[in-house]
Scaffold this active site. Structure first.
Site, PDB file in Angstrom:
ATOM      1  N   SER A 157      38.354  33.299  40.873  1.00  0.00           N
ATOM      2  CA  SER A 157      37.604  34.768  40.577  1.00  0.00           C
ATOM      3  C   SER A 157      36.187  34.754  41.097  1.00  0.00           C
ATOM      4  CB  SER A 157      37.743  35.162  39.135  1.00  0.00           C
ATOM      5  OG  SER A 157      37.299  34.015  38.390  1.00  0.00           O
ATOM      6  N   HIS A 161      31.598  34.990  37.776  1.00  0.00           N
ATOM      7  CA  HIS A 161      31.685  36.181  38.395  1.00  0.00           C
ATOM      8  C   HIS A 161      30.533  36.690  38.931  1.00  0.00           C
ATOM      9  CE1 HIS A 161      35.625  37.074  36.041  1.00  0.00           C
ATOM     10  NE2 HIS A 161      35.586  36.211  36.762  1.00  0.00           N
TER      11      HIS A 161
END
Length: 211
Positions: free
Chosen positions: A129, A180
């Protein structure tokens, strides 16, 4: 079957190779043990701050990008990467795509480790991610750099998707938000460095990810 073959053939080669590598790694680890067990994942390359900083196991910053906690984690990440990664590879080219994907992912993981070491609250981290957020950040940069040639609705949807992706992570539990946010910011900056090489060649189909 033929439709599936045609779909695979239509994918960008580098992005597809990354997706397939993630899937193969997950299947192999799934045979070996429980991919939802933190200890098992650490043994096989997951990111863990003390091991990286104090143990010098810097390879974890890279290997963790190919590990996923369970089928759902893998599926969600690969679905997004399969489409958005393809779009970025078309725009940036193979080499620049690799720099953005792995460079952004590594920086995101470094930010994650730095935060854990600063707070003293250590957690096992794994997943693509951070690198995927780098792809999202790079696509936002493409929109900014080519705003005169990108339809207004596409710009709005891309910015909305990026914002919602960050917000979802901030409001959920067990999410490595530092990876992230670090990945998205670094992906954006890396794409800006390539600004003379990035042209808006294709429509970014962000409407496909709005439910």
């Amino acid at each position: 079957m033929q439709e599936a073959i045609d779909f695979i053939k239509s994918r960008q080669p580098v992005n597809l190779a990354i997706v397939l590598t993630n899937i193969v790694v997950f299947l192999v680890l799934g045979i070996m043990g429980n991919t939802e067990n933190g200890y098992f994942m650490v043994l096989h390359g997951a990111n863990y701050g003390p091991y990286v900083v104090e143990g010098g196991q810097y390879y974890r910053l890279f290997t963790c990008m190919f590990l996923h906690f369970g089928v759902r984690h893998l599926f969600n990440n690969m679905l997004v990467l399969l489409f958005l990664g393809d779009e970025l590879e078309k725009i940036a080219g193979k080499l620049r795509f690799l720099v953005i994907y792995f460079g952004g992912g590594l920086i995101g993981n470094i930010v994650s480790v730095a935060y854990d070491m600063h707070t003293g609250e250590y957690s096992v981290s794994a997943g693509a991610s951070g690198a995927i957020f780098a792809v999202i950040g790079a696509l936002v940069a493409v929109i900014v750099l080519n705003k005169g040639r990108v339809p207004a609705y596409t710009r709005r949807r891309m910015f909305l998707m990026a914002s919602l992706s960050v917000l979802q992570g901030l409001t959920a539990t067990g999410v490595d938000n530092c990876a992230h946010i670090g990945g998205m910011a670094s992906g954006f900056l890396l794409a800006m460095l390539f600004h003379r090489k990035l042209t808006f060649k294709v429509r970014i189909p962000v409407e496909d990810f709005q439910g």
